[in-house]
Design an enzyme around this catalytic site. Structure first.
Site, PDB file in Angstrom:
ATOM      1  N   ASP A  13       1.237   1.122  -0.110  1.00 57.86           N
ATOM      2  CA  ASP A  13       2.224   2.072  -0.624  1.00 57.86           C
ATOM      3  C   ASP A  13       3.537   1.938   0.120  1.00 57.86           C
ATOM      4  O   ASP A  13       4.614   1.894  -0.467  1.00 57.86           O
ATOM      5  CB  ASP A  13       1.728   3.518  -0.436  1.00 57.86           C
ATOM      6  CG  ASP A  13       0.799   3.910  -1.572  1.00 57.86           C
ATOM      7  OD1 ASP A  13       0.671   3.108  -2.517  1.00 57.86           O
ATOM      8  OD2 ASP A  13       0.224   5.004  -1.497  1.00 57.86           O
ATOM      9  N   TYR A  45       4.608  -0.579   1.777  1.00 57.50           N
ATOM     10  CA  TYR A  45       5.224  -1.876   1.481  1.00 57.50           C
ATOM     11  C   TYR A  45       5.951  -1.811   0.140  1.00 57.50           C
ATOM     12  O   TYR A  45       7.100  -2.231   0.017  1.00 57.50           O
ATOM     13  CB  TYR A  45       4.166  -2.990   1.452  1.00 57.50           C
ATOM     14  CG  TYR A  45       4.757  -4.354   1.171  1.00 57.50           C
ATOM     15  CD1 TYR A  45       5.395  -5.079   2.175  1.00 57.50           C
ATOM     16  CD2 TYR A  45       4.716  -4.905  -0.114  1.00 57.50           C
ATOM     17  CE1 TYR A  45       5.969  -6.325   1.916  1.00 57.50           C
ATOM     18  CE2 TYR A  45       5.289  -6.147  -0.380  1.00 57.50           C
ATOM     19  CZ  TYR A  45       5.908  -6.850   0.642  1.00 57.50           C
ATOM     20  OH  TYR A  45       6.475  -8.071   0.385  1.00 57.50           O
ATOM     21  N   ASP A  46       5.272  -1.244  -0.864  1.00 54.60           N
ATOM     22  CA  ASP A  46       5.906  -1.136  -2.188  1.00 54.60           C
ATOM     23  C   ASP A  46       7.184  -0.294  -2.110  1.00 54.60           C
ATOM     24  O   ASP A  46       8.203  -0.634  -2.694  1.00 54.60           O
ATOM     25  CB  ASP A  46       4.940  -0.487  -3.193  1.00 54.60           C
ATOM     26  CG  ASP A  46       3.848  -1.469  -3.628  1.00 54.60           C
ATOM     27  OD1 ASP A  46       4.003  -2.676  -3.365  1.00 54.60           O
ATOM     28  OD2 ASP A  46       2.856  -1.011  -4.224  1.00 54.60           O
ATOM     29  N   LYS A  48      -7.992  -5.045 -11.989  1.00 57.54           N
ATOM     30  CA  LYS A  48      -7.208  -5.902 -11.101  1.00 57.54           C
ATOM     31  C   LYS A  48      -7.977  -5.990  -9.791  1.00 57.54           C
ATOM     32  O   LYS A  48      -8.101  -5.010  -9.051  1.00 57.54           O
ATOM     33  CB  LYS A  48      -5.810  -5.325 -10.873  1.00 57.54           C
ATOM     34  CG  LYS A  48      -4.938  -6.230 -10.031  1.00 57.54           C
ATOM     35  CD  LYS A  48      -3.502  -5.741 -10.035  1.00 57.54           C
ATOM     36  CE  LYS A  48      -2.566  -6.725  -9.361  1.00 57.54           C
ATOM     37  NZ  LYS A  48      -2.854  -6.928  -7.947  1.00 57.54           N
ATOM     38  N   LYS A  82      -3.082  -7.251 -20.613  1.00 55.59           N
ATOM     39  CA  LYS A  82      -2.544  -8.536 -21.067  1.00 55.59           C
ATOM     40  C   LYS A  82      -2.474  -8.581 -22.589  1.00 55.59           C
ATOM     41  O   LYS A  82      -3.349  -8.033 -23.257  1.00 55.59           O
ATOM     42  CB  LYS A  82      -3.473  -9.681 -20.629  1.00 55.59           C
ATOM     43  CG  LYS A  82      -3.694  -9.782 -19.150  1.00 55.59           C
ATOM     44  CD  LYS A  82      -4.750 -10.844 -18.819  1.00 55.59           C
ATOM     45  CE  LYS A  82      -4.935 -10.928 -17.307  1.00 55.59           C
ATOM     46  NZ  LYS A  82      -6.073 -11.746 -16.909  1.00 55.59           N
ATOM     47  N   CYS A  99     -23.696   9.265  29.064  1.00 52.89           N
ATOM     48  CA  CYS A  99     -24.144   9.393  27.675  1.00 52.89           C
ATOM     49  C   CYS A  99     -23.743  10.775  27.142  1.00 52.89           C
ATOM     50  O   CYS A  99     -24.077  11.791  27.751  1.00 52.89           O
ATOM     51  CB  CYS A  99     -25.660   9.220  27.596  1.00 52.89           C
ATOM     52  SG  CYS A  99     -26.317   9.682  25.981  1.00 52.89           S
ATOM     53  N   CYS A 106     -27.205   4.285  25.771  1.00 59.49           N
ATOM     54  CA  CYS A 106     -27.718   5.184  26.799  1.00 59.49           C
ATOM     55  C   CYS A 106     -28.845   4.455  27.525  1.00 59.49           C
ATOM     56  O   CYS A 106     -29.669   3.801  26.873  1.00 59.49           O
ATOM     57  CB  CYS A 106     -28.247   6.461  26.154  1.00 59.49           C
ATOM     58  SG  CYS A 106     -29.114   7.518  27.322  1.00 59.49           S
ATOM     59  N   CYS A 114     -33.505   8.829  24.490  1.00 65.77           N
ATOM     60  CA  CYS A 114     -32.371   9.748  24.581  1.00 65.77           C
ATOM     61  C   CYS A 114     -32.307  10.666  23.371  1.00 65.77           C
ATOM     62  O   CYS A 114     -32.118  11.854  23.494  1.00 65.77           O
ATOM     63  CB  CYS A 114     -31.068   8.970  24.719  1.00 65.77           C
ATOM     64  SG  CYS A 114     -29.608  10.017  24.599  1.00 65.77           S
TER      65      CYS A 114
HETATM   66  S1  IVH Z   1      -3.890 -12.441 -14.432  1.00 72.43           S
HETATM   67  C1  IVH Z   1       0.107 -15.256 -14.131  1.00 72.43           C
HETATM   68  N1  IVH Z   1      -5.903 -10.875 -14.094  1.00 72.43           N
HETATM   69  O1  IVH Z   1      -3.224 -10.057  -9.180  1.00 72.43           O
HETATM   70  C2  IVH Z   1      -0.658 -14.303 -13.322  1.00 72.43           C
HETATM   71  N2  IVH Z   1      -4.579 -11.395 -12.213  1.00 72.43           N
HETATM   72  O2  IVH Z   1      -0.552  -9.201  -8.458  1.00 72.43           O
HETATM   73  C3  IVH Z   1      -1.766 -13.763 -14.162  1.00 72.43           C
HETATM   74  N3  IVH Z   1      -5.368 -10.365 -10.136  1.00 72.43           N
HETATM   75  O3  IVH Z   1      -1.951 -13.253  -8.604  1.00 72.43           O
HETATM   76  C4  IVH Z   1      -2.755 -13.139 -13.336  1.00 72.43           C
HETATM   77  N4  IVH Z   1      -7.113  -9.355 -11.000  1.00 72.43           N
HETATM   78  O4  IVH Z   1      -4.376 -12.781  -7.966  1.00 72.43           O
HETATM   79  C5  IVH Z   1      -4.877 -11.480 -13.503  1.00 72.43           C
HETATM   80  N5  IVH Z   1      -7.765  -9.500 -13.956  1.00 72.43           N
HETATM   81  C6  IVH Z   1      -6.739 -10.114 -13.366  1.00 72.43           C
HETATM   82  C7  IVH Z   1      -6.478  -9.999 -11.991  1.00 72.43           C
HETATM   83  C8  IVH Z   1      -5.380 -10.646 -11.451  1.00 72.43           C
HETATM   84  C9  IVH Z   1      -6.433  -9.599  -9.893  1.00 72.43           C
HETATM   85  C10 IVH Z   1      -4.408 -10.795  -9.112  1.00 72.43           C
HETATM   86  C11 IVH Z   1      -4.006 -12.230  -9.180  1.00 72.43           C
HETATM   87  C12 IVH Z   1      -2.507 -12.213  -9.283  1.00 72.43           C
HETATM   88  C13 IVH Z   1      -2.207 -10.877  -8.691  1.00 72.43           C
HETATM   89  C14 IVH Z   1      -0.856 -10.378  -9.105  1.00 72.43           C
END
Ligand code: IVH
Length: 685
Positions: free
Chosen positions: A41, A43-44, A120, A299, A417, A433, A439
């Protein structure tokens, strides 16, 4: 679910330069050994602040800035990727998802018909190169353009086979990670080796993947999420045009693991409402998972949509990561408590300022031992990174040194202990211990008498304490020598309770070896390991005669654990002798010492089968606890498991069976009712 997290405010050029440096350092640490001085968090937030500052002051942008770079520009490797390995753009909530999808559809000039929604995975991206069906090279993501060769890991990664079903030349892309069990095992091994452990599963996986000459081997897990055909075959041409969901079906058909075998399998949906619904389902399943996820990837499924959307320099435009709250956060270390466990081990535990992680509030976390505290330079009042996800026990990772105020104090280390005040044996990294098991005699006896061990009904903790106080017993073996008169002489002990207790002791003497062994509380051997040991050796004599090498033949016992088991057995030898003298059973029913032949095993009704029990049992199995069901499965030659996967041979599903049954159905795993199962194993009941 939270919307955009706030960003770090950067007022001037100096602060900007510092912020860039901090981000670069954090990212470098994260991608090299997985440790970082910033949680995700923070870092983001920091990178968002940097982005905002750069947008207002484009002339001040530093070349080292992490913005717009894969992995924050942290790592370089020397193996060029055939196709760049990119990052994903993030959204932080439903609203942002909707506007991301709207801008994608504007670009496409048409609505997206099919979305793939998948977990993910929180591990490390790797590219697995298969030539004519054989795994020939494994490369990390690196900076996205070139990565590091980590082929030495081939053969230690579950789910990534050496050979595919078809002789294709293809690159599989996916995530390498550690499950909670693999992580626990890796920590044990490292602890045994040098007294340290890993900070979290992700950093353990990173370290394991990149280290070549470790004296111990840690297992990893692979989940594939994409495939790039690399030759000119007909198959390759066909794959290229397939929708993502069908490519993934092909991948799993090749024997490669995908999330299809997990509760967070990818699904195909057509509307954003359905996308959001699946996002919520995956988020809800997260805490129960055996591996870490840090978001959901959405996706476009169709190859044509993907091609039209294309890529930015950093990420595809046809996919986005919907981030989930972090499993690692920074909080304050308020105190350290030292506790003596059942076997006499003295372990520190961190008391934290409560922090929410993976859906629960964490106030305590594991610290490992005094040496580890010293090595990491932890102090009271420190800001510390804390990790908790799924099955993993919350743990303190590291102090965040740049947040120190000067008010931090050393952590008090006990000199005696904390339980009995006797001396501490600090000759090993794990302190103990000097009285060892004695113990915490109450705790060890309570454990031995517990439902899943000797199951001595009616032996309450206060009774154990009373028996210890008057000196009638010093360990649980002494229970079997108690006389009726002794018991009657105790306060609050009548004739009936005395007789009931004596009868319970008599029954306990007949428990199978697996339970008697478990009752000993040998370090590193819980219920299922005790069953495996008992079934492997058959008699206590055989277990005691086993060398470390022989013990390693038991599944799940490696070269680190085996000597510990041998040493523990020597320590509890007087206890075992006493149990033998008392006439306690020392054999495992159905196992003829070590001479069970392979034929005999394969004749058992569940031979070689992995069996999962779910829901409420009924009929003749109604009264059995889960542990007893697992014992039954193993007596009948099977392997009891708690999660359903493609490898599961049978699921025993009773009333109110939930997601495990659904998953078994979707995988086509055989399902039996408790009654059908009872019939199958009737002779072992
Ligand atoms: S698709 C072109 N699917 O998340 C990149 N990535 O933050 C398409 N990751 O580098 C990646 N689960 O290492 C894809 N179900 C998933 C994923 C996934 C984890 C990772 C992956 C990617 C990173 C990006």
């Amino acid at each position: 679910m939270s919307e955009t997290p706030p960003m770090t405010m950067i007022p001037d050029e100096t602060a900007y330069a510092e912020a860039v440096q901090l981000a670069v350092d954090a990212s470098a640490a994260y991608y090299s050994d997985g440790t970082s001085t910033l949680d995700d968090d923070s870092y983001d937030r920091l990178v968002r602040g940097i982005e905002a500052y750069e947008a207002d002051h484009p002339e001040q942008v530093l070349p080292t800035s992490p913005t717009g770079k894969v992995a924050g520009g942290a790592v370089v490797g020397d193996v060029p990727h055939t196709v760049p390995m990119l990052s994903l753009d993030n959204v932080f909530g439903a609203e942002q998802l909707v506007s991301w999808a709207a801008s994608l559809e504007r670009r496409l000039g048409r609505p997206v018909e099919a979305w793939s929604v998948e977990a993910k995975l929180d591990g490390l991206a790797v590219s697995a190169r298969y030539r004519r069906g054989r795994l020939v090279q494994l490369v990390t993501r690196g900076d996205g353009v070139a990565g590091e060769d980590v082929s030495h890991n081939i053969g230690t990664i579950v789910g990534l086979p050496d050979r595919l079903a078809e002789p294709v030349t293809v690159e599989l892309r996916g995530e390498v990670m550690m499950t909670a069990a693999q992580f626990a095992d890796a920590c044990d091994k490292r602890q045994a080796h040098d007294g340290t452990t890993f900070a979290n599963p992700r950093s353990a996986a990173a370290g394991t993947l990149r280290t070549k000459d470790r004296p111990y081997v840690c297992e990893l897990t692979f989940f594939g999420y994409g495939a790039l055909p690399m030759d000119e075959s007909e198959l390759a041409a066909r794959l290229r045009d397939l929708p993502h969901s069908q490519i993934m079906e092909w991948v799993s058909g090749q024997g490669v693991q995908t999330t299809a075998v997990t509760p967070v399998a990818g699904v195909l949906v057509s509307t954003l409402e359905e996308v959001q619904a699946r996002v919520e389902e995956i988020a809800a399943a997260r805490a129960e998972l055996e591996f870490g996820i840090d978001g959901i990837v959405i996706k476009c499924d169709l190859a044509a949509d993907q091609a039209l959307a294309g890529f930015s320099s950093r990420a595809p435009r046809w996919a986005v990561a919907y981030k989930l709250p972090a499993t690692e956060k920074i909080t304050k270390l308020l105190a350290v408590e030292w506790n003596t466990g059942r076997t006499g081990i003295i372990a520190p535990r961190a008391v934290l300022e409560p922090v929410e992680l993976d859906g629960s509030v964490v106030t305590y976390a594991t610290l490992h031992n005094a040496a580890d505290i010293a090595r990491r330079g932890l102090m009271l009042g420190d800001s510390v990174t804390v990790y908790k996800a799924g099955d993993v026990i919350p743990r303190v990772e590291a102090p965040v040194v740049h947040l120190r105020t000067g008010d931090e104090r050393p952590i008090p280390i006990p000199e005696v202990c904390p339980s009995c005040g006797d001396a501490i044996d600090s000759s090993q990294e794990r302190w103990r211990c000097v009285r060892g098991r004695a113990c915490r005699a109450i705790a060890s006896i309570e454990y031995a008498a517990g439902r899943d061990q000797l199951d001595i009904e009616g032996l309450a903790v206060n009774r154990i304490k009373q028996l210890l106080d008057v000196g009638f017993i010093t360990d649980f073996a002494d229970l079997f020598f108690l006389t009726r008169d002794q018991l009657l002489s105790l306060e609050r002990m009548g004739e009936t309770s005395t007789d009931n207790l004596l009868a319970a002791f008599e029954r306990a003497k007949g428990q199978p070896l697996s339970r008697v062994f478990c009752a000993l509380g040998v370090r590193g051997t819980g219920r299922s390991m005790s069953r495996r040991i008992a079934r492997h050796f058959g008699t206590m004599d055989a277990i005691r005669a086993a060398t470390a090498e022989a013990i390693q033949e038991v599944e799940g016992i490696g070269p680190e654990k085996a000597p510990v088991v041998v040493a523990e057995l020597i320590e509890v030898a007087p206890l075992i002798d006493k149990l033998i003298a008392a006439g306690v059973n020392m054999t495992e029913p159905g196992v003829e010492a070590r001479d069970v032949t392979a034929d005999e095993v394969s004749d058992l009704p569940l031979a070689g089968m992995s069996v999962v029990v779910t829901g409420a049992m009924s009929g003749s199995l109604e009264a059995l606890s889960r542990n007893e069901m697992n014992e039954l499965i193993e007596r009948a030659g099977g392997k009891a498991s708690s999660s359903v996967s493609a490898k599961t041979a049978l699921v025993v599903a009773g009333e109110k069976a939930g997601s495990k049954r659904t998953k078994a159905e979707s995988l086509g795993v055989r399902i039996a009712t408790p009654e059908e199962f009872a019939e199958l194993v009737a002779s072992f009941l």
